[in-house]
Write a protein that holds these residues in place. Structure first.
Motif, short mmCIF file in Angstrom:
data_model
loop_
_atom_site.label_atom_id
_atom_site.label_comp_id
_atom_site.label_asym_id
_atom_site.label_seq_id
_atom_site.Cartn_x
_atom_site.Cartn_y
_atom_site.Cartn_z
N PRO A 140 4.49 -10.74 10.25
CA PRO A 140 4.10 -11.46 9.02
C PRO A 140 4.34 -12.96 9.14
O PRO A 140 5.32 -13.39 9.75
CB PRO A 140 5.00 -10.83 7.95
CG PRO A 140 5.40 -9.50 8.50
CD PRO A 140 5.49 -9.69 9.99
N GLN A 142 5.35 -16.76 8.03
CA GLN A 142 6.51 -17.25 7.30
C GLN A 142 6.26 -18.66 6.77
O GLN A 142 5.66 -19.49 7.44
CB GLN A 142 7.75 -17.25 8.19
CG GLN A 142 8.14 -15.87 8.71
CD GLN A 142 9.41 -15.90 9.53
OE1 GLN A 142 10.28 -16.74 9.32
NE2 GLN A 142 9.54 -14.95 10.45
N CYS A 162 5.57 -13.77 4.18
CA CYS A 162 4.35 -13.33 3.49
C CYS A 162 4.04 -11.90 3.93
O CYS A 162 3.27 -11.68 4.87
CB CYS A 162 3.19 -14.26 3.82
SG CYS A 162 3.49 -16.00 3.45
N GLN A 163 4.61 -10.95 3.25
CA GLN A 163 4.52 -9.56 3.68
C GLN A 163 4.09 -8.67 2.52
O GLN A 163 4.49 -8.88 1.38
CB GLN A 163 5.86 -9.08 4.22
CG GLN A 163 5.84 -7.72 4.89
CD GLN A 163 7.16 -7.41 5.56
OE1 GLN A 163 8.18 -8.01 5.26
NE2 GLN A 163 7.16 -6.48 6.49
N GLY A 164 3.24 -7.68 2.81
CA GLY A 164 2.78 -6.75 1.80
C GLY A 164 1.44 -7.17 1.20
O GLY A 164 0.78 -8.08 1.70
N THR A 168 1.71 -8.81 -4.23
CA THR A 168 3.15 -8.55 -4.09
C THR A 168 3.86 -9.78 -3.54
O THR A 168 4.88 -10.22 -4.09
CB THR A 168 3.39 -7.35 -3.17
OG1 THR A 168 2.75 -6.19 -3.72
CG2 THR A 168 4.87 -7.07 -3.03
N TYR A 169 3.34 -10.34 -2.45
CA TYR A 169 4.07 -11.47 -1.88
C TYR A 169 3.86 -12.76 -2.67
O TYR A 169 4.69 -13.67 -2.61
CB TYR A 169 3.77 -11.64 -0.39
CG TYR A 169 2.48 -12.29 0.03
CD1 TYR A 169 2.25 -13.65 -0.15
CD2 TYR A 169 1.49 -11.56 0.68
CE1 TYR A 169 1.09 -14.25 0.26
CE2 TYR A 169 0.31 -12.16 1.12
CZ TYR A 169 0.12 -13.51 0.91
OH TYR A 169 -1.04 -14.10 1.32
N ALA A 172 6.55 -12.53 -5.17
CA ALA A 172 7.81 -12.88 -4.51
C ALA A 172 7.89 -14.40 -4.27
O ALA A 172 8.97 -14.99 -4.34
CB ALA A 172 7.93 -12.13 -3.19
N LEU A 173 6.75 -15.02 -3.97
CA LEU A 173 6.72 -16.47 -3.77
C LEU A 173 7.09 -17.20 -5.05
O LEU A 173 7.81 -18.21 -5.01
CB LEU A 173 5.33 -16.89 -3.29
CG LEU A 173 5.09 -18.40 -3.16
CD1 LEU A 173 6.04 -19.02 -2.13
CD2 LEU A 173 3.64 -18.69 -2.79
N LYS A 176 10.74 -16.98 -5.34
CA LYS A 176 11.34 -17.84 -4.33
C LYS A 176 11.30 -19.31 -4.75
O LYS A 176 12.28 -20.05 -4.58
CB LYS A 176 10.59 -17.66 -3.01
CG LYS A 176 11.03 -18.56 -1.87
CD LYS A 176 12.41 -18.18 -1.36
CE LYS A 176 12.77 -18.98 -0.12
NZ LYS A 176 14.11 -18.64 0.39
#
Length: 259
Positions: A140, A142, A162-164, A168-169, A172-173, A176
């Motif tokens: 993935p 980064q 950056c996964q999924g 979803t990501y 998460a971002l 973050k």
């Protein structure tokens, strides 16, 4: 050339042409493409055969188009339902058009393409500083930091993966980004206590942080100092407010001089 009335034989041929063209079942249906040729060889005019053929084709095509558009309507509804589900999972998708959202979803496994749409999803975020990666590397991607729309840069304490699925990501971002800004803001506020130290004055301190966080930390300090001045004034210190005013004016003057 005389315009003679159609003969009984011609009327008979037209009758059979019409019968064959409007027949639906076996065995007459298999002669749709054979008998018109034979009737043409017998002298039946093309316009007479074509009129019947066009009527037949119109009936067939109308049915086909109705079925086609019905299917398109169902597919469109299903696609809109899918997009609505994605928007519920990541509400910032409501800020982009359906066309842009389809582009994002179709390139969900390619963060570099998705990165070009971040400015549409976030008001202040422009892009992510993605770590360079070889084409053969299947791990993935980064992110090492983020740029705002004025190109100010905020590094991440730890790389963002950056996964999924894309929704979803991106969720998460968003978390973050909030956590990273909160961490920097806390550090900025804590270091305001060093403004009296040489080389760490406010006008120097400002350059260590992005403008939004520097401004927010400054506003927090101003509010605390102003409240403290009111408290001192109520406690009997008549010059508390004037001293606070002089302090603020002195900081502004130094900031202007530095610019």
């Amino acid at each position: 050339m005389s315009n003679a009335a159609p003969t009984p034989l011609l009327r008979s041929k037209l009758f059979w042409v019409a019968l064959l063209y409007f027949s639906e079942g076996f065995p007459l249906g298999i002669f749709y493409d054979i008998f018109p040729v034979w009737f043409r060889q017998q002298g039946v005019e093309l316009r007479n055969i074509g009129l019947i053929s066009s009527s037949r084709m119109l009936e067939y095509d109308t049915k086909s188009f109705l079925e086609f558009f019905t299917q398109v309507k169902m597919d469109t509804k299903n696609a809109n339902d899918d997009l609505e589900e994605k928007k519920k999972m990541f509400p910032r998708f409501y800020f982009v058009s359906n066309q842009a959202l389809l582009e994002i979803l179709s390139n969900g496994m390619n963060p570099r393409i998705v990165d070009t749409f971040l400015g549409d999803c976030f008001d202040g975020l422009k892009s992510i500083n993605l770590k360079p990666q070889d084409m053969s590397d299947r791990s993935p991607m980064q992110g090492r930091g983020m740029f705002d729309k004025t190109d100010e840069y905020v590094p991440f304490t730890e790389n963002f993966i950056c996964q999924g699925a894309v929704e979803t990501y991106l969720s998460a971002l968003e978390i973050k980004m909030q956590e990273q800004l909160r961490e920097i803001l806390i550090d900025a506020k804590d270091t305001t206590e060093e403004w009296l130290d040489k080389g760490k004055e406010r006008e120097v301190w400002l350059e260590r942080y992005v403008s939004q966080l520097a401004l927010l930390a400054t506003q927090i300090v101003w509010t605390e100092e102003t409240n403290r001045a009111f408290e001192d004034l109520e406690s009997g210190s008549e010059g508390a407010m004037k001293e606070n005013y002089e302090l603020i004016k002195n900081r502004i003057t130094k900031l202007i001089d530095r610019v």
